[in-house]
Write an enzyme that holds these catalytic residues in place. Structure first.
Site, PDB file in Angstrom:
ATOM      1  N   CYS A  82     -18.884   2.154  -2.413  1.00 45.99           N
ATOM      2  CA  CYS A  82     -20.239   2.470  -1.691  1.00 45.99           C
ATOM      3  C   CYS A  82     -21.325   1.768  -2.362  1.00 45.99           C
ATOM      4  CB  CYS A  82     -20.288   3.806  -1.062  1.00 45.99           C
ATOM      5  SG  CYS A  82     -18.958   4.265   0.201  1.00 45.99           S
ATOM      6  N   CYS A 164     -19.466   0.875   2.837  1.00 48.95           N
ATOM      7  CA  CYS A 164     -20.218   2.218   3.218  1.00 48.95           C
ATOM      8  C   CYS A 164     -21.452   2.328   2.214  1.00 48.95           C
ATOM      9  CB  CYS A 164     -19.094   3.222   2.789  1.00 48.95           C
ATOM     10  SG  CYS A 164     -18.437   2.937   1.099  1.00 48.95           S
TER      11      CYS A 164
END
Ligand code: NAD
Length: 263
Positions: A82, A164
């Site tokens: 992420c 993400c």
């Protein structure tokens, strides 16, 4: 009258398959999985190479589908942490210079499948089990569903779906449409970010150091991007001439006035 030998393949307007395509993708697969990211050393490059060519050999290169590339995609899945996804549009050189310095950031070309295919061309022919090294469909004049475009659409889609946290994008503030609705970034990546996982898209808009103009973040095309993202519940932030990347531009043009001030 001299007669030309009949063409072995259909003739297209675009350049043909890159010479030694198979050896290049196989070599890049081993380089990536053994040297660049040894944690992917378990990937089977022979199988991946076969899945790549099986996606397009003996098929009409103008009727390529994302399904054709599904087996290849399944063999090359990879997790990007992420906050580390870096998208780009019209900044091919600069973005990869930056990703080279910031090793933790991933552009698509820093993932296995993007690394293997970057800069290559390929197509097959329904009448032959071989690659067509003579010509391949041009995406503008022959067909948009060609083997190369369908591939990039499919892998760009997965790359965006998998992202993400904060996603970054490096855009070019010195071209007419900084956010170009026809680009892969606009058509595919923006629409496949998942708002449940991606809360923010941060744009870095870089101008050509040789002609720095006014605020690119207030450009009409950037306003359009901001609007699209707000409808998708993704926060948008924009920064002009992000300093770490400006320094990279200064490596190339150290004598330019905007590079001469003492840091
Ligand atoms: P762009 O207009 O700067 O295009 C980047 C490169 O991809 C160019 O070489 C272009 O010719 C090629 N390309 C773009 N769309 C294509 C298509 N439909 N068929 C064949 N080639 C195509 O920027 P963009 O269109 O926004 O693409 C960059 C973004 O999309 C990046 O975020 C990247 O993740 C992904 N992408 C990468 C490549 C690549 O060649 N490495 C190609 C397409 C998309």
């Amino acid at each position: 009258v001299m007669s030309r030998p009949p063409p072995q393949h259909q003739e297209w307007k675009g350049a043909g398959t890159t010479a030694h395509f198979y050896e290049i993708i196989l070599g890049r697969c081993y380089t990536y999985t053994q040297i660049v990211r040894p944690e992917l050393g378990h990937k089977d490059c022979q199988k991946i190479g076969k899945a790549f060519t099986n996606a397009f050999l003996s098929k009409d290169p103008c009727s390529s589908t994302e399904q054709d590339y599904q087996p290849l995609m399944e063999l090359t899945n990879q997790t990007v942490p992420c906050d580390k996804t870096l998208l780009w549009s019209k900044t091919n050189e600069l973005v990869h210079e930056y990703a080279w310095v910031q090793q933790e950031l991933f552009t698509l070309e820093n993932t296995l499948l993007g690394y293997m295919a970057d800069g290559l061309r390929w197509c097959g022919d329904p009448g032959s089990p071989e690659m067509n090294y003579q010509s391949c469909p041009d995406r503008r004049t022959d067909c948009s569903n060609n083997s190369v475009s369908v591939f990039w659409n499919a892998v760009s889609k997965r790359f965006a779906e998998d992202a993400c946290g904060v996603v970054h994008v490096l855009l070019n503030g010195s071209v007419h449409n900084t956010f170009d609705e026809r680009s892969t970034f606009a058509r595919v990546e923006v629409f496949n970010l998942h708002p449940e996982k991606v809360h923010t898209l941060q744009a870095w808009v870089m101008q050509d150091i040789r002609n720095i103009s006014s605020d690119s973040c207030s450009d009409a095309s950037i306003k359009n991007l901001k609007l699209i993202l707000s409808k998708r519940n993704i926060t948008f932030t924009c920064e002009n001439n992000y300093r770490p990347i400006r320094f990279l531009q200064c490596v190339k043009y150290p004598e330019h006035s905007s590079c001469r001030s003492k840091i």
